[in-house]
Design a protein around this motif. Sequence first.
Motif, PDB file in Angstrom:
ATOM      1  N   UNK A 116       0.807  -1.245  -0.050  1.00 29.19           N
ATOM      2  CA  UNK A 116       0.181  -0.031  -0.025  1.00 29.19           C
ATOM      3  C   UNK A 116       1.049   1.395  -0.016  1.00 29.19           C
ATOM      4  N   UNK A 117       0.649   2.086   0.997  1.00 25.55           N
ATOM      5  CA  UNK A 117       1.445   3.320   0.982  1.00 25.55           C
ATOM      6  C   UNK A 117       2.756   2.943   1.910  1.00 25.55           C
ATOM      7  N   UNK A 118       2.735   1.712   2.512  1.00 28.18           N
ATOM      8  CA  UNK A 118       3.968   1.467   3.612  1.00 28.18           C
ATOM      9  C   UNK A 118       5.298   1.248   2.955  1.00 28.18           C
ATOM     10  N   UNK A 119       6.200   1.633   2.896  1.00 32.64           N
ATOM     11  CA  UNK A 119       7.601   1.253   2.286  1.00 32.64           C
ATOM     12  C   UNK A 119       8.544   0.539   3.351  1.00 32.64           C
ATOM     13  N   UNK A 171       8.718  -8.763   5.537  1.00 29.50           N
ATOM     14  CA  UNK A 171       7.571  -7.958   6.420  1.00 29.50           C
ATOM     15  C   UNK A 171       6.497  -8.838   6.794  1.00 29.50           C
ATOM     16  N   UNK A 172       5.765  -8.301   7.581  1.00 30.62           N
ATOM     17  CA  UNK A 172       4.383  -8.886   8.055  1.00 30.62           C
ATOM     18  C   UNK A 172       3.385  -7.952   7.778  1.00 30.62           C
ATOM     19  N   UNK A 220      -2.368  -2.679  -3.206  1.00 29.28           N
ATOM     20  CA  UNK A 220      -1.392  -3.180  -3.843  1.00 29.28           C
ATOM     21  C   UNK A 220      -0.113  -3.403  -3.477  1.00 29.28           C
ATOM     22  N   UNK A 221       0.645  -4.250  -3.840  1.00 28.79           N
ATOM     23  CA  UNK A 221       1.897  -4.775  -3.462  1.00 28.79           C
ATOM     24  C   UNK A 221       2.867  -4.515  -4.542  1.00 28.79           C
TER      25      UNK A 221
END
Length: 864
Positions: free
Chosen positions: A277-280, A299-300, A310-311
């Motif tokens: 998503x928006x997490x980097x 990552x979890x 989305x990924x």
Amino acid sequence: MTQPPPNPGLSHRERSRLWLLTGLAALALVWERLWPRVLPVLGAVSLFVSVALLDVLPMLPFWLHGLVLLVFAGALAWTLKYLWQGHYSASHIEARHRIERDSRVDHRPLTALVDQPLHEDLDATKQALWWAHLARMRGMLAGLRVGTPSPAMARRDPWGLRAVVPLLLLIGFAAGGSEAGARLERALMPKPGSLTGEALTLDIWITPPAYTGVAPILLQRQAPQALQAAQAAQAPQALQAPQAPQAQAPEAVAVPVGSTVLAQLGHADGRARLMIGERAIDFDVVDGEQAGAGRRVEAEIGDDDLGAGQLDIRLGDDKVAAWPMRVVPDRAPEVELTAPPKNRGKGILALQYEARDDYALAALRLQVRHSQGWPLPGSDEVAAEQALALPNPGATAGKGRAARDFSAHPWAGEVVELRLVAVDAAGQKGETDAVSLTLPEREFSHPVARRIIAARKKLNQPGEAVISDVISRLQSIAERPQHFYDDTVVFLALSVAQSRLGLDENPDMRPDVQRILWQTALRLEDGEFAIAERDLRDIQDRLTEALRKGADDREIERLMDQLQRAMDKYMQALAEHLRKNDMTAEQMNPMTSQMMESTDLQQMLDKARQLSQAGARDAAKRMLQQLNQMLNALRNGARMARPQAGQNQGRKALNKLRELSRRQQQLLDKTFRQQQQGQQGRQGQKGQQGQRGQQGRPNATQRLAPGQSQLRRDLGRMMLQMDEMLGAIPPSMGRAERAMKGAAEALGKGNAARAARDQAEALSQLRQATESMAEQMARQRQPGSMGLGMGRPQNPMRQRGRDPFGRRTGQGANGESETDGIKVPTQRELLRSREIMQELRRRSGEQFRPRLEREYIDRLIKRF
């Protein structure tokens, strides 16, 4: 290319065929000259497309990528120039010669047909010869043909390298045909500074939590067209501008919350990131800090990522790959009571419940809180919890039943709030609404036991003020030992409880004192039976805990020996308890109609030993768990047993009937002996006896008449009781009464033979009445009775496929299905496993066998 004028001597059909053959021959000549020059152009283009589909060029450095493009462009320009410089037309003469060569004819007939004589003035002979020559050439036209074009590529390419290009093209389409457009674009448009010269590898695995049962997901790289289509599909419909048809959007990947994403990126320059998503999340370098090193990130996906759609993987500002994603939340479990909790008496609380979860249930607990908010005595905990059996471990839903003994609980008899708490594998909890009820308690009939239990309840109240009150109550009880039969154990227990309350400042003092008072009350109420029950429960708990912790075989064997001794002691105490309370084993448990023999428990324990010794540890655990469940049900049944007035009255009536039959049998034996003596006596003696009888002194036969009359009167009173119990007198008892009346009259007259016949009829009718009454009592008891036989029952009500408690094979203590996948071996399988083990031990001792084989056998033996 112009066609020659047709020979005026040829027919129209011959001229048309000759014109067609000449055209085909000219086309064949053009193809043979064109193909060798077109093939290099096609080869250069095909080679570039193959390399582009294999996605090799984007893996190269920017400068090398551009250089390769220049080489391909130069090769294409050279081949196009070579194609442009070629001469491809064919003349009429070349076409005729090609036809004559392919037809393999002599004298060049096509050339002869268009030739003219050198001299025009020919005499008649020469003219005839000329026309004969033309006629012969004209006859050859029917056999003319044009062969297939032959560019002679074998001579130009003797090594067959021209076949390599189509193979490469086929491999390229197989590898990247689904994203041909994207790969061609990447091959034609090199980007500086994103990828290194080494081969780019991208592996992404999504591993859902094990409890979900979802298989790991391997993500494949998506084409840009598909990614754009996916993004367009996710955008609001109102914001989407009209556009041309594009690639179909791929289906979003369903990913459970708690899944682990593992991404590995090989040999990439620049900053690499995993976007959820928006997490980097930045990739970590795993091959050192040098340029082009491999990258890895793990990552979890948590609850914060539920909105991620989305990924994707990014190198710098470039998006290498992306996938539409749908994060599936893990909902909390649900549990509910399907029926109100039921007090079965003797401290037993019955529950019916249903639980469900979206993935798997992990635990189910019963939570009890005091209505006043009091904590448990000696603890800061305000809730007492007991584990409940899952309907089917690991299942997503199921129903269950449970019966819990709260008789020894400190809050027994108090108003409490009850909840069921379900826990899933992720640790989430779901609970029912609080149900307020009075916790079941055991009712004591002994007055001293009741006073002790009242003092025990008083200790539930927090604060120190209640301590002195309880001490005074216990002291008052101990001062009157005659009220508890001067039992030294009871007196010492009361003294210890007073001392602990007055002197001990340990926080665990209150629950210890309550435990002492409870055991003292049980001793007064039940005697040795309560002690045997306590010992059996303790060893069951220890064995259950050892199985849960995975204790070794020696410890399990020791605990099973202790369990066997406790079982024997409990069965003896149970038999004595039933005898003292004037009860039978049939009154113990109204939950099932099956008979359980005392040997059944021993057989289950022996089976568990055999399974453990054979190495079937899981099956042994399952057998011991079933044994514990049966013992629990047996203890509950013993506590719930109570004498039933109707059954006791019927049993007494049955015993009286048997007693009447016994007395009638004795009278019949005496009458029969008198009959035999009378037949052997003399007529004179018989006359004298008769004479004496007439004189008022009865003979031996007549002296039996009062006993028969008394027996008849007892039967009459018995008939009145049966009329009150059953509402009618059994006909067999009426016939027995009439037969007794006849026997009494015959005995009064000294007629032993007639009396014996009537007595035999009365005895037969009494036995018939006894059997009928026994069958009727058994039918009344059968629907809800449960028997515990100290030996084998006379009429065992066993059924195929059921255990001694009436449960079908594969059911737990509460009747629910057990499908945990553990198979208990049969007796034949146990014998076979024992034979295999003996053979392995024998082979292990044979030194002539290879060392590797003996080591393998030793490992097999150690496993068991």
